[in-house]
Design a protein around this motif. Sequence first.
Motif, PDB file in Angstrom:
ATOM      1  N   ASP A 143      34.407  17.266  24.366  1.00 13.05           N
ATOM      2  CA  ASP A 143      35.631  16.213  24.595  1.00 13.05           C
ATOM      3  C   ASP A 143      36.349  15.894  23.185  1.00 13.05           C
ATOM      4  O   ASP A 143      37.364  15.714  23.090  1.00 13.05           O
TER       5      ASP A 143
ATOM      6  N   THR B  18      30.593  17.642  30.625  1.00 12.28           N
ATOM      7  CA  THR B  18      31.001  18.037  29.068  1.00 12.28           C
ATOM      8  C   THR B  18      29.836  17.933  28.363  1.00 12.28           C
ATOM      9  O   THR B  18      29.261  16.758  28.102  1.00 12.28           O
TER      10      THR B  18
ATOM     11  N   ALA C 264      39.822  13.346  31.547  1.00 10.21           N
ATOM     12  CA  ALA C 264      38.395  13.913  31.553  1.00 10.21           C
ATOM     13  C   ALA C 264      38.057  14.930  32.625  1.00 10.21           C
ATOM     14  O   ALA C 264      39.018  15.074  33.699  1.00 10.21           O
TER      15      ALA C 264
ATOM     16  N   TRP D  53      33.277  11.151  30.331  1.00 11.72           N
ATOM     17  CA  TRP D  53      33.174  11.693  29.118  1.00 11.72           C
ATOM     18  C   TRP D  53      31.846  11.906  28.412  1.00 11.72           C
ATOM     19  O   TRP D  53      31.016  11.460  29.108  1.00 11.72           O
TER      20      TRP D  53
END
Length: 333
Positions: A167, A162, A144, A154
């Motif tokens: 992801d 992100t 991650a 995540w």
Amino acid sequence: MAVESQLMRMKKALISLAAAALAAGAMSPAASAQSSLNSLSSSPAMGELSSAIGKALESSPHNDTPAPAPAPSESAKEEWREISVPGFGTRSYLVQVPKNFDPQRSYDVIFGFGGMGNDVAFTKSYMNLAEESDGSAIIVYPRAKVGHNGQLAWEGPKYASTRRGEDVAMVKAITTELKRDYRIHSVYGTGLSNGGGMALSVACQEPTLFDAIAVVASANYQPIFENCHGAVDTLFIHGTRDATAPYGGPAIGSNGHGGRYLSAQAAFRTVGERNGCIDVNHPRQGFGAGYDPYIFDGCAGYTELDRVNDGEHTWFPFNPSATERVLDFFREH
């Protein structure tokens, strides 16, 4: 396996599994209101052990600083790989290939996503997917990115760095690479807390990527369930005393660091609706060893919630064993 051997394995797992409860992505407890799924309300059962495990340690790996590596798996050959993700740069992942690998046979692929703050070595230490899959699967532990809160995270909650789809694009790129290198039969995803949310994100955005997912104490942040399409066989495993990612209470709650989230019951119902189940307010109760399974009928994608009575926020070591339950589910789907 002899009872004595089982007890030894349990004791060996306690420390790493205890830390999982403390390292997982945090959410605020929900207020004590009734869920719309009253049939899934908790009942007294074994839970003291889970509580003790959850409080056994005070810290765990929190960022991407390398931690002392655990002993190499005796069941698999391990390799770190880097991969270019179109539009998102380079990411890395650990792949575990069975030591008795036969290039002429096909294998399942299982992705394991750790909770917030859990690095790959730590996630591997409590999931033990290679060790328990009997050489039938290639295991992948992606790395991650560090989130806005300084923890590995995540996509989905506000603390993740992100953005939506980033992801998931990494998982898609890894899967494409593995299908190029190996004969692949089915692809699955599992995760703890924020990592469970990651498996749910893949099922939402790329429903043809995973054949099934199984999430443990999942952190069900609302963006995970937005603009989804397609049905994916799904298993939730969740404790009724989870004070981090609530089992029941209000269907939707919120906290400052992660944002709005769904209770486990509400997430179960939401996925059931997406999976085309007939009646998401009246699940059928089954029979489980150490848990109470609730199952929706008439679904395009199988949908089940395993209620762990008095279970807290952890990757359950036994009653039920999360690893065994997840792998059994994947074998069936």
